[in-house]
Enzyme design. Structure first.
Site, short mmCIF file in Angstrom:
data_model
loop_
_atom_site.label_atom_id
_atom_site.label_comp_id
_atom_site.label_asym_id
_atom_site.label_seq_id
_atom_site.Cartn_x
_atom_site.Cartn_y
_atom_site.Cartn_z
N SER A 1 0.84 -1.32 -0.13
CA SER A 1 -0.12 -0.08 0.09
C SER A 1 0.93 1.24 -0.03
O SER A 1 2.21 1.09 0.60
CB SER A 1 -0.94 0.13 1.14
OG SER A 1 -1.32 1.30 1.63
N TYR B 1 -1.07 -1.67 10.85
CA TYR B 1 -1.76 -1.88 9.65
C TYR B 1 -0.21 -1.24 8.67
O TYR B 1 0.09 -1.88 7.75
CB TYR B 1 -2.83 -1.28 9.32
CG TYR B 1 -3.05 -1.11 7.91
CD1 TYR B 1 -3.49 -2.27 7.15
CD2 TYR B 1 -3.10 -0.07 7.18
CE1 TYR B 1 -3.89 -2.43 5.84
CE2 TYR B 1 -3.13 0.02 5.58
CZ TYR B 1 -3.64 -1.16 5.15
OH TYR B 1 -3.85 -1.37 3.47
N LYS C 1 2.21 -2.91 6.09
CA LYS C 1 2.37 -2.82 4.82
C LYS C 1 3.95 -2.57 4.32
O LYS C 1 4.46 -2.84 3.32
CB LYS C 1 1.57 -1.93 4.27
CG LYS C 1 -0.02 -2.15 4.23
CD LYS C 1 -0.27 -3.50 3.41
CE LYS C 1 -1.80 -3.85 3.47
NZ LYS C 1 -1.79 -4.88 2.36
#
Length: 269
Positions: A143, A156, A160
């Site tokens: 991401s 999170y 990534k």
């Protein structure tokens, strides 16, 4: 016409029940691939039926990739098919938004299990077969969040970042083997992710989002070209990513805090 014969290439897509994962699977179907699609939720069977409309053989595997055994269930299904995997899209990912100290530890651990552990596990299994044949392409969905320390999404964003580093390292390790690894960095994309992650009450959750079909098309082209990474989405997304990279890490973190802080949370900026 027989669409399930061994002459057709086979693609594996995880997180394929909706969003970018479904669109990756659909793009593969449009390019003549048979599919093995995996996800945990009950939408997978409906998504598989939608994919069969394109005349491709679709094998749906409902399994929990957050567990070691769940990953092995998927690998067991692939061994049963006894066909080489030509392309793999390791796309499964989850998030749990909120302040780190206010988020349940089990939820944070599950983010790591799905995003990191399952990707490493699957990459290890799939790349072994690909390198033995001297052919194959693997994509890992990271991401643009990989480039930004993520207050209110700390685990999170860190997961990534791991995936981005992991994919780039594998791309270099496998140079000259006939196998490529591509890191995909989508921006904010119109998928169920923002509801599932609890992000709707944030500026990030309410922001304009890219079409997942556009992201999937760009991802497929990058994979087939053997690129090491691809920022995917609209021109706006790609311009924002370039601008973000020019900022110091501390500034990136401060900006992310403003976008990801839930409405009503106190500001420390």
């Amino acid at each position: 016409m027989d669409t399930s014969g061994p002459a057709r290439p086979l693609a594996v897509v995880t997180g394929a029940s909706s969003g970018i994962g479904f669109e990756l699977a659909r793009t593969c179907a449009l390019h003549g691939y048979d599919l093995v699609v995996a996800a945990e939720d009950e939408l997978l069977d409906e998504s598989a039926a939608r994919l069969r409309v394109y005349g491709t053989a679709v094998h749906a595997v409902r399994t929990d990739l957050a567990t070691y055994d769940g990953v092995e269930v998927l690998m067991g299904q692939l061994r049963t098919l006894d066909r080489p995997v030509n392309a793999a899209f390791l796309n499964a990912g989850i998030a749990r938004a909120g302040a780190f100290l206010e988020t349940d530890l089990a939820d944070l651990a599950r983010v790591i299990d799905v995003n990191v552990s399952s990707t490493v596990h699957l990459a290890r299994r799939l790349l072994e077969g690909m390198t033995a044949r001297g052919a194959g392409r693997l994509l890992i969905t990271s991401s643009v969040a990989a480039e930004v320390p993520g207050p209110y999404n700390a685990v999170y964003n860190a997961s990534k970042s791991f995936l981005q580093s992991f994919a780039l390292a594998l791309h270099e390790e496998l140079r000259g083997t006939g196998v490529t690894v591509t890191s995909l960095l989508p921006g904010t994309t119109d998928t169920p992710f923002f509801v599932q992650a609890g992000l709707l009450d944030t500026r990030l959750g309410r922001s304009k989002k890219d079409d997942p079909a556009l992201v999937a098309r760009q991802a497929f082209r990058a994979l087939m070209a053997g690129r090491s990474s691809q920022v995917a989405g609209s021109v706006r997304t790609r311009a924002q990513e370039l601008a973000t990279r020019a900022l110091p890490l501390g500034t990136r973190a401060a900006l992310h805090s403003r976008w990801a802080r839930p409405h009503g949370s106190p500001s420390h900026l």
